[in-house]
Design an enzyme around this catalytic site. Sequence first.
Site, PDB file in Angstrom:
ATOM      1  N   ASN A 154       0.785  -1.129  -0.098  1.00  0.00           N
ATOM      2  CA  ASN A 154      -0.013   0.043  -0.148  1.00  0.00           C
ATOM      3  C   ASN A 154       0.866   1.153   0.129  1.00  0.00           C
ATOM      4  O   ASN A 154       0.335   2.348  -0.609  1.00  0.00           O
ATOM      5  CB  ASN A 154      -0.995   0.117   1.103  1.00  0.00           C
ATOM      6  CG  ASN A 154      -0.334  -0.102   2.535  1.00  0.00           C
ATOM      7  OD1 ASN A 154       0.764  -0.850   2.591  1.00  0.00           O
ATOM      8  ND2 ASN A 154      -1.222  -0.146   3.399  1.00  0.00           N
ATOM      9  N   PRO A 178      10.470  -5.422  -1.763  1.00  0.00           N
ATOM     10  CA  PRO A 178       8.979  -4.948  -1.819  1.00  0.00           C
ATOM     11  C   PRO A 178       8.110  -5.978  -1.976  1.00  0.00           C
ATOM     12  O   PRO A 178       8.564  -6.981  -2.363  1.00  0.00           O
ATOM     13  CB  PRO A 178       9.082  -3.917  -3.106  1.00  0.00           C
ATOM     14  CG  PRO A 178      10.643  -4.348  -3.583  1.00  0.00           C
ATOM     15  CD  PRO A 178      11.336  -5.233  -2.812  1.00  0.00           C
ATOM     16  N   CYS A 285      -3.555   0.131   7.091  1.00  0.00           N
ATOM     17  CA  CYS A 285      -3.488  -0.716   8.191  1.00  0.00           C
ATOM     18  C   CYS A 285      -4.069  -0.250   9.248  1.00  0.00           C
ATOM     19  O   CYS A 285      -4.872  -0.928  10.155  1.00  0.00           O
ATOM     20  CB  CYS A 285      -1.984  -1.098   8.454  1.00  0.00           C
ATOM     21  SG  CYS A 285      -0.927   0.043   8.623  1.00  0.00           S
ATOM     22  N   GLU A 459       7.834   1.954  14.751  1.00  0.00           N
ATOM     23  CA  GLU A 459       8.593   2.413  13.526  1.00  0.00           C
ATOM     24  C   GLU A 459       8.342   3.864  13.948  1.00  0.00           C
ATOM     25  O   GLU A 459       7.595   4.444  14.751  1.00  0.00           O
ATOM     26  CB  GLU A 459       7.963   2.153  12.097  1.00  0.00           C
ATOM     27  CG  GLU A 459       8.233   0.800  11.635  1.00  0.00           C
ATOM     28  CD  GLU A 459       7.854   0.313  10.285  1.00  0.00           C
ATOM     29  OE1 GLU A 459       7.039   0.502   9.810  1.00  0.00           O
ATOM     30  OE2 GLU A 459       8.976  -0.198   9.654  1.00  0.00           O
TER      31      GLU A 459
HETATM   32  P1  NAD Z   1       1.255  -9.840   3.082  1.00  0.00           P
HETATM   33  O1  NAD Z   1       1.339 -10.328   4.253  1.00  0.00           O
HETATM   34  O2  NAD Z   1       0.527 -10.716   2.067  1.00  0.00           O
HETATM   35  O3  NAD Z   1       2.761  -9.584   2.372  1.00  0.00           O
HETATM   36  C1  NAD Z   1       3.280  -8.790   2.965  1.00  0.00           C
HETATM   37  C2  NAD Z   1       5.081  -9.009   2.355  1.00  0.00           C
HETATM   38  O4  NAD Z   1       5.545 -10.333   2.996  1.00  0.00           O
HETATM   39  C3  NAD Z   1       5.151  -9.184   0.957  1.00  0.00           C
HETATM   40  O5  NAD Z   1       6.312  -8.655   0.664  1.00  0.00           O
HETATM   41  C4  NAD Z   1       5.161 -10.743   0.752  1.00  0.00           C
HETATM   42  O6  NAD Z   1       5.712 -11.202  -0.447  1.00  0.00           O
HETATM   43  C5  NAD Z   1       6.070 -10.849   1.944  1.00  0.00           C
HETATM   44  N1  NAD Z   1       5.829 -12.527   2.185  1.00  0.00           N
HETATM   45  C6  NAD Z   1       4.832 -13.362   2.393  1.00  0.00           C
HETATM   46  N2  NAD Z   1       5.090 -14.534   2.697  1.00  0.00           N
HETATM   47  C7  NAD Z   1       6.277 -14.600   3.355  1.00  0.00           C
HETATM   48  C8  NAD Z   1       7.234 -15.454   4.078  1.00  0.00           C
HETATM   49  N3  NAD Z   1       6.522 -16.696   4.086  1.00  0.00           N
HETATM   50  N4  NAD Z   1       8.207 -15.218   4.159  1.00  0.00           N
HETATM   51  C9  NAD Z   1       8.648 -13.833   4.064  1.00  0.00           C
HETATM   52  N5  NAD Z   1       8.227 -12.818   3.396  1.00  0.00           N
HETATM   53  C10 NAD Z   1       6.816 -13.413   3.017  1.00  0.00           C
HETATM   54  O7  NAD Z   1       0.775  -8.187   2.906  1.00  0.00           O
HETATM   55  P2  NAD Z   1       0.263  -7.471   1.844  1.00  0.00           P
HETATM   56  O8  NAD Z   1      -1.290  -8.206   1.483  1.00  0.00           O
HETATM   57  O9  NAD Z   1       1.363  -7.051   0.938  1.00  0.00           O
HETATM   58  O10 NAD Z   1      -0.372  -6.107   2.733  1.00  0.00           O
HETATM   59  C11 NAD Z   1      -1.498  -5.833   3.300  1.00  0.00           C
HETATM   60  C12 NAD Z   1      -1.245  -6.239   4.718  1.00  0.00           C
HETATM   61  O11 NAD Z   1      -0.425  -5.499   5.236  1.00  0.00           O
HETATM   62  C13 NAD Z   1      -2.585  -5.728   5.620  1.00  0.00           C
HETATM   63  O12 NAD Z   1      -2.964  -6.858   6.446  1.00  0.00           O
HETATM   64  C14 NAD Z   1      -1.996  -4.524   6.035  1.00  0.00           C
HETATM   65  O13 NAD Z   1      -2.993  -4.039   7.456  1.00  0.00           O
HETATM   66  C15 NAD Z   1      -0.748  -4.893   6.521  1.00  0.00           C
HETATM   67  N6  NAD Z   1      -0.192  -3.361   6.551  1.00  0.00           N
HETATM   68  C16 NAD Z   1       0.390  -3.230   7.939  1.00  0.00           C
HETATM   69  C17 NAD Z   1       0.886  -2.214   7.939  1.00  0.00           C
HETATM   70  C18 NAD Z   1       1.710  -1.463   9.253  1.00  0.00           C
HETATM   71  O14 NAD Z   1       2.573  -0.594   9.329  1.00  0.00           O
HETATM   72  N7  NAD Z   1       1.210  -2.046  10.515  1.00  0.00           N
HETATM   73  C19 NAD Z   1       1.179  -1.105   6.774  1.00  0.00           C
HETATM   74  C20 NAD Z   1       0.599  -1.522   5.811  1.00  0.00           C
HETATM   75  C21 NAD Z   1       0.155  -2.496   5.558  1.00  0.00           C
END
Ligand code: NAD
Length: 485
Positions: A154, A178, A285, A459
């Site tokens: 996002n 990323p 998020c 962060e």
């Molecule tokens: P996601 O969990 O699907 O993926 C996040 C990242 O993790 C991606 O780069 C993905 O390739 C990687 N990943 C996936 N499986 C992995 C593994 N087993 N080992 C290592 N890396 C792995 O999340 P998304 O769909 O990209 O983003 C949306 C989610 O992120 C939502 O739940 C949102 O709330 C959260 N989010 C949190 C914040 C925050 O600061 N708290 C900010 C933005 C988004």
Amino acid sequence: MTHPAQPKASHFINGEYVEDTAGTPIPVIYAATGEQIATVYAATPAIVEQALSTAKAAQKEWAKMTGTERGRILRRAADITRERNHELSVLETYDTGKPLQETLVADATSGADALEYFGGLAGSLTGEHIPMGEDWVYTVREALGLCVGIGAWNYPTQIACWKGAPALACGNSMVFKPSETTPLCALKVAEILHEAGAPAGIYNVIQGMGEVGGALVADPRVDKVSLTGSVPTGKKVYAAAAAGMKHVTMELGGKSPLIIFDDADIDNAVGGAINGNFYSSGQVCSNGTRVFVQKGIKEKFLARLAERTGNAILGDPMDEATSFGPMVTENQMNIVLGYIEKGKEEGARVVCGGARADMDGYYIQPTVFADVTDDMTIAREEIFGPVMSVLDFDTEEEVIARANDTEFGLSAGVFTNDFSRAHRVIGQLEAGSCFINSYNDAPVEAPFGGVKASGVGRENSKEAIKHFSQVKSVYVRMGDVEAAF
Ligand code: NAD
């Protein structure tokens, strides 16, 4: 003709762009049109190895530089980022589909803020002197070493900077992966850092899906993992990092409460609910997606909310008049539409929106549900789209208990003109990032992060320094050593 969003190559390692087309191709789709605008290739094991060995080798010299020298490079990178704000914002819009109206003020600019802020702190990272009579102890704040950053889709520029800037300020090196959905922006962050003078290998970007992220997390050379992503991914990554006793920061999902008391200024509360649900088409998020409204003002609140939501301008994200963009992918759009159907099935009332928008691209109408109850799926699960659930409440005590009845704990907000109540309520909410008469402000000076399943660590702010450094303590004896024998 090559699209302007197509990067020179997929990865940025050791100060230069690197390609390896043997990796799985990752198409980059522009969410406003569904058109493929670029292709990158997932990192092969050889690319992963190159990035990790480079970052490991470069870190020690970087940590030996003075904090002021490191900070100067970060601040130069902040200046370059600001100078290129327009171009970087256009790229952010291509990467995510978010409207330029937002990206011009929220993405490269917040990345620049992080580079500037942590650049400013870098020269002041010191230890303590602890007197012990004749003897003393001194502490040294040291870098952790090699850090891995893994991003969500996002805020691709912001996440790359929120992780990179404090890591580099403390003398660490970074390999950043990323999200495969938005692979473009982090490459620009790497390019700018090196243009600003960061030594080759200090900040590297490699592409890939979870598998590449997993390979980075499992590598024994890695000292710290900072993830932004969903709770299920967080649980896996946290467990994998624990196996290697690595430091972690987990910035995960939420289902945050926004509580509006009947003495609140209605227009400000509506503005807070809009900011906390519809910015970035709801793909934030910390969003306050459970909007608890005290019964006395419910209908007035809903009427004003529907009226103002009707002013959202859905359209071409590159047109600065557009205030509401598409979902990042077709898949995410379908997930969100599925939740909207669930809301209807489970008996919530659609106040506005409630369907896909009738246009090309992955647009969903900003949607407000009223009469939502605590057990409905739309009130329990993170939707990550423009779907606001409005729930009614009677008393302060009741709303606090209901607000806390969730596995998540990222954010929380309260609107009221009674300031003792505001602080009393916020004091009892289980959340890391809270707001009074506002919602979703995230300045770099303020700590950001969640409690419960929403995360570990913080962060931004001086707190982030603690999560990218460790303390060595040194006891210095001035006299003779006494021993039992
Ligand atoms: P996601 O969990 O699907 O993926 C996040 C990242 O993790 C991606 O780069 C993905 O390739 C990687 N990943 C996936 N499986 C992995 C593994 N087993 N080992 C290592 N890396 C792995 O999340 P998304 O769909 O990209 O983003 C949306 C989610 O992120 C939502 O739940 C949102 O709330 C959260 N989010 C949190 C914040 C925050 O600061 N708290 C900010 C933005 C988004």
